[in-house]
Write an enzyme that holds these catalytic residues in place. Structure first.
Site, PDB file in Angstrom:
ATOM      1  CD  GLN A  17      -2.920   1.413   2.494  1.00 46.87           C
ATOM      2  OE1 GLN A  17      -3.172   2.370   2.745  1.00 46.87           O
ATOM      3  NE2 GLN A  17      -3.224   0.008   3.068  1.00 46.87           N
ATOM      4  CD  GLU A 140      -1.321   1.591   8.226  1.00 49.00           C
ATOM      5  OE1 GLU A 140      -1.456   1.916   7.134  1.00 49.00           O
ATOM      6  OE2 GLU A 140      -1.300   2.352   9.204  1.00 49.00           O
ATOM      7  CG  ASP A 169       0.600   0.731   4.540  1.00 52.00           C
ATOM      8  OD1 ASP A 169       1.840   0.633   4.939  1.00 52.00           O
ATOM      9  OD2 ASP A 169      -0.095  -0.456   4.788  1.00 52.00           O
ATOM     10  N   GLY A 260      -6.042  18.833  19.506  1.00 52.84           N
ATOM     11  CA  GLY A 260      -5.330  20.015  19.167  1.00 52.84           C
ATOM     12  C   GLY A 260      -5.071  20.896  20.365  1.00 52.84           C
ATOM     13  N   GLY A 261      -5.734  22.140  20.231  1.00 52.65           N
ATOM     14  CA  GLY A 261      -5.783  23.128  21.241  1.00 52.65           C
ATOM     15  C   GLY A 261      -7.118  23.243  21.915  1.00 52.65           C
TER      16      GLY A 261
HETATM   17  C1  LIG Z   1       6.206  -4.733   2.677  1.00 50.95           C
HETATM   18  C2  LIG Z   1       7.516  -5.717   3.204  1.00 50.95           C
HETATM   19  C3  LIG Z   1       7.328  -6.121   4.675  1.00 50.95           C
HETATM   20  C4  LIG Z   1       7.352  -6.927   2.319  1.00 50.95           C
HETATM   21  O1  LIG Z   1       8.321  -7.725   2.530  1.00 50.95           O
HETATM   22  P1  LIG Z   1       8.653  -9.001   1.647  1.00 50.95           P
HETATM   23  O2  LIG Z   1       7.309  -9.730   1.273  1.00 50.95           O
HETATM   24  O3  LIG Z   1       9.649  -9.991   2.255  1.00 50.95           O
HETATM   25  O4  LIG Z   1       9.148  -8.364   0.223  1.00 50.95           O
HETATM   26  P2  LIG Z   1      10.445  -7.778   0.097  1.00 50.95           P
HETATM   27  O5  LIG Z   1      10.150  -6.229  -0.463  1.00 50.95           O
HETATM   28  O6  LIG Z   1      11.382  -7.719   1.132  1.00 50.95           O
HETATM   29  O7  LIG Z   1      11.051  -8.564  -1.259  1.00 50.95           O
HETATM   30  C5  LIG Z   1      11.259  -9.784  -1.101  1.00 50.95           C
HETATM   31  C6  LIG Z   1      12.125 -10.428  -2.571  1.00 50.95           C
HETATM   32  O8  LIG Z   1      11.413 -10.199  -3.625  1.00 50.95           O
HETATM   33  C7  LIG Z   1      12.216  -9.651  -4.643  1.00 50.95           C
HETATM   34  N1  LIG Z   1      11.655  -9.141  -5.783  1.00 50.95           N
HETATM   35  C8  LIG Z   1      10.858  -8.156  -5.676  1.00 50.95           C
HETATM   36  N2  LIG Z   1      10.243  -7.967  -7.027  1.00 50.95           N
HETATM   37  C9  LIG Z   1      10.908  -8.666  -8.112  1.00 50.95           C
HETATM   38  C10 LIG Z   1      10.987  -8.918  -9.184  1.00 50.95           C
HETATM   39  N3  LIG Z   1       9.911  -8.229 -10.068  1.00 50.95           N
HETATM   40  N4  LIG Z   1      11.978  -9.654  -9.639  1.00 50.95           N
HETATM   41  C11 LIG Z   1      12.665 -10.440  -9.041  1.00 50.95           C
HETATM   42  N5  LIG Z   1      12.649 -10.460  -7.542  1.00 50.95           N
HETATM   43  C12 LIG Z   1      11.828  -9.458  -7.200  1.00 50.95           C
HETATM   44  C13 LIG Z   1      13.501  -8.652  -3.992  1.00 50.95           C
HETATM   45  O9  LIG Z   1      14.345  -8.293  -4.811  1.00 50.95           O
HETATM   46  C14 LIG Z   1      13.409  -9.422  -2.476  1.00 50.95           C
HETATM   47  O10 LIG Z   1      14.319 -10.267  -2.630  1.00 50.95           O
HETATM   48  P3  LIG Z   1      15.717 -10.562  -1.763  1.00 50.95           P
HETATM   49  O11 LIG Z   1      15.067 -10.269  -0.360  1.00 50.95           O
HETATM   50  O12 LIG Z   1      15.994 -11.686  -1.815  1.00 50.95           O
HETATM   51  O13 LIG Z   1      16.754  -9.650  -1.996  1.00 50.95           O
HETATM   52  C15 LIG Z   1       8.923  -5.199   2.695  1.00 50.95           C
HETATM   53  O14 LIG Z   1       8.656  -5.080   1.409  1.00 50.95           O
HETATM   54  C16 LIG Z   1       9.154  -3.841   3.503  1.00 50.95           C
HETATM   55  O15 LIG Z   1       9.405  -3.922   4.772  1.00 50.95           O
HETATM   56  N6  LIG Z   1       8.918  -2.775   2.818  1.00 50.95           N
HETATM   57  C17 LIG Z   1       9.413  -1.448   3.195  1.00 50.95           C
HETATM   58  C18 LIG Z   1       8.281  -0.828   3.929  1.00 50.95           C
HETATM   59  C19 LIG Z   1       6.771  -0.804   3.456  1.00 50.95           C
HETATM   60  O16 LIG Z   1       6.759  -0.379   2.432  1.00 50.95           O
HETATM   61  N7  LIG Z   1       6.040  -1.656   4.050  1.00 50.95           N
HETATM   62  C20 LIG Z   1       4.767  -1.890   3.689  1.00 50.95           C
HETATM   63  C21 LIG Z   1       4.004  -0.705   3.234  1.00 50.95           C
HETATM   64  S1  LIG Z   1       2.453  -1.281   2.858  1.00 50.95           S
END
Ligand SMILES: CC(C)(COP(=O)(O)OP(=O)(O)OC[C@H]1O[C@@H](n2cnc3c(N)ncnc32)[C@H](O)[C@@H]1OP(=O)(O)O)[C@@H](O)C(=O)NCCC(=O)NCCS
EC number: 2.8.3.16
Length: 428
Positions: A17, A140, A169, A260-261
């Protein structure tokens, strides 16, 4: 129609998100947003809480309008090569991968700059770079906890409570968009792109600013007089003991106290016994005290020093709110709102989600929008919350996974044979 972000090419590596909310808003403003999704599965939210079989979830469709989608395995050599070509043509890259994921794929900020010194790299992470927790993944509600929203939301005799609003988010995504627009403006001056990052913790804390104010007031004075805990015999702990500020050293949960206030509270209206949302929020703004006295038929409180200043009435706020509530017993929340408006008093009904979804005014002003979707059927979404005098955002349905892969590759200059080869090798 000319749109604010016409001609801005956005490579959208976002998922879930926080990132998608940002790039969708850029799409509403006219940017060319290409969402790059994991081959075969795409954004994981496509499958979350599906309300219809074999179509993308409303979660996905409500955060990915006005985008095109391509499938790409970014970890293959050919995928990386394609990405390099795309980065060379991009204005903005937006990502919210887990910490370090982009670097591990070989796309460090240094390398991205080498490819395109004008590109802006925009990221959402759970914590800021350099923070002790920067390695942690965050969702989130975790951000609502890390940013101070959960500890200060809810009632004093209950647990920390998360908000229904996506403070972690979508709020982070909106903060990120502000940063991107500023970086685009700065690029006009410097000719160079830059990295802009938003930590979800910081975006939440930015909205909980007023509670940081209260922490400093509490540490200086030992009391937050307008909080329910400071009212005599109003707030009790789980064992039924009255609360006071004697042992409170951190900003407590204040229930529905005005943040707030000005003090405020949630007041029952006619029908509250059967309708969970039959309430108005009523604020006792200091400058409106005379009008409030007229409205509730207490003209004698206007000149009574026990009532006519904030300091005078602060220890009986809850009694005053209870009294006002008796005046609302025969009026529904909309009648109360109009009644208060006659005195120039800001007061508003608690709108249920059902009321919001079907509110003709919100549809008329383009805030609740029916998205035409020939695949999953039309559905509602929230349109752009800002309104322009010279431009009206148009909302187009979210893309299917990989719907635009071939189209985007052709725009990159690849011919049919090469595209076929990349499909066969499972790169796209
Ligand atoms: C949201 C979150 C918790 C999800 O975690 P997750 O499911 O493990 O996903 P990640 O973003 O870590 O990506 C997982 C893997 O997929 C890979 N990947 C994603 N898209 C890809 C693609 N198109 N092709 C190849 N690999 C891909 C990534 O490179 C990563 O690989 P690695 O960890 O082996 O280096 C994490 O992305 C996060 O903390 N993001 C930052 C904060 C955030 O935005 N939180 C969510 C708010 S909605």
């Amino acid at each position: 129609m000319t749109k604010p972000l016409d001609g801005i090419n956005v490579l959208d590596f976002t998922h879930v998100q926080a990132g998608p909310a940002c790039t969708q808003m850029m799409g509403f403003l006219g940017a060319n947003v290409i969402k790059i999704e994991r081959r075969g599965s795409g954004d994981m939210t496509r499958g979350w809480l599906q309300d219809k079989p074999n179509v993308d979830s409303l979660y996905f469709t409500m955060f990915n309008c006005n985008k095109r989608s391509i499938e790409l395995d970014m970890k293959t050599p050919e995928g990386k090569e394609l990405l390099e070509q795309m980065i060379k043509k991009a204005d903005v890259m937006v990502e919210n991968f887990g910490p370090g994921a982009l670097d591990r794929m070989g796309f460090t900020w240094e390398y991205i700059q080498e490819l395109n010194p004008r590109v802006i790299l925009a990221s959402v992470k759970g914590y800021a770079e350099g923070h002790a927790n920067e390695h942690l993944k965050v969702y989130e509600n975790v951000a609502q906890c890390s940013g101070g929203a959960a500890a200060t939301t809810g009632f004093w005799d209950g647990p920390p409570t998360v908000s229904g609003a996506a403070l972690g988010d979508s709020n982070s995504g909106m903060h990120l968009m502000i940063g991107i627009l500023a970086a685009l403006e700065m690029r006009h001056k410097t000719g160079r792109g830059q990295k802009v990052a938003v930590a979800m913790q910081d975006a939440v804390l930015n909205l909980v600013r007023i509670k940081l104010r209260d922490q400093q007031r509490l540490e200086r004075t030992g009391i937050l007089a307008e909080y329910p805990q400071a009212q005599p015999n109003f707030a009790f702990d789980r064992d039924g003991n009255p609360l006071s500020f004697d042992n409170i050293t951190s900003v407590p949960r204040g229930g529905n106290a005005g943040g707030g206030g000005q003090p405020g509270w949630m007041l029952k209206c006619k029908g509250w016994e059967t309708d969970a949302d039959s309430y108005v929020y009523f604020t006792i703004a200091a400058n409106m005290w005379p009008q409030i006295c007229d409205m509730i038929d207490k003209p004698e409180w206007k000149d009574d020093p026990a009532y006519n200043t904030f300091e005078g009435r602060v220890d009986k706020l809850m009694d005053i709110f209870s009294f006002i509530e008796t005046k609302f017993a025969d009026k529904d929340k909309f009648e109360v709102t109009e009644w208060a408006a006659q005195y120039g008093i800001p007061c508003g009904p608690v709108m249920s989600m059902k009321e919001l979804a079907h509110d003709p005014s919100l549809q008329k002003v383009g805030t609740v929008v029916e998205v035409v979707d020939e695949i999953r059927g039309n559905h509602l979404t929230v349109g752009a919350p800002f309104k322009f005098s010279g431009f009206q955002p148009e909302i187009t349905r979210a893309p299917l996974l990989g719907e635009h892969t071939d189209e985007v590759l052709k725009e990159l200059g690849l011919d049919d044979a090469k595209i076929k080869e990349l499909h066969a090798k499972q790169v796209v």
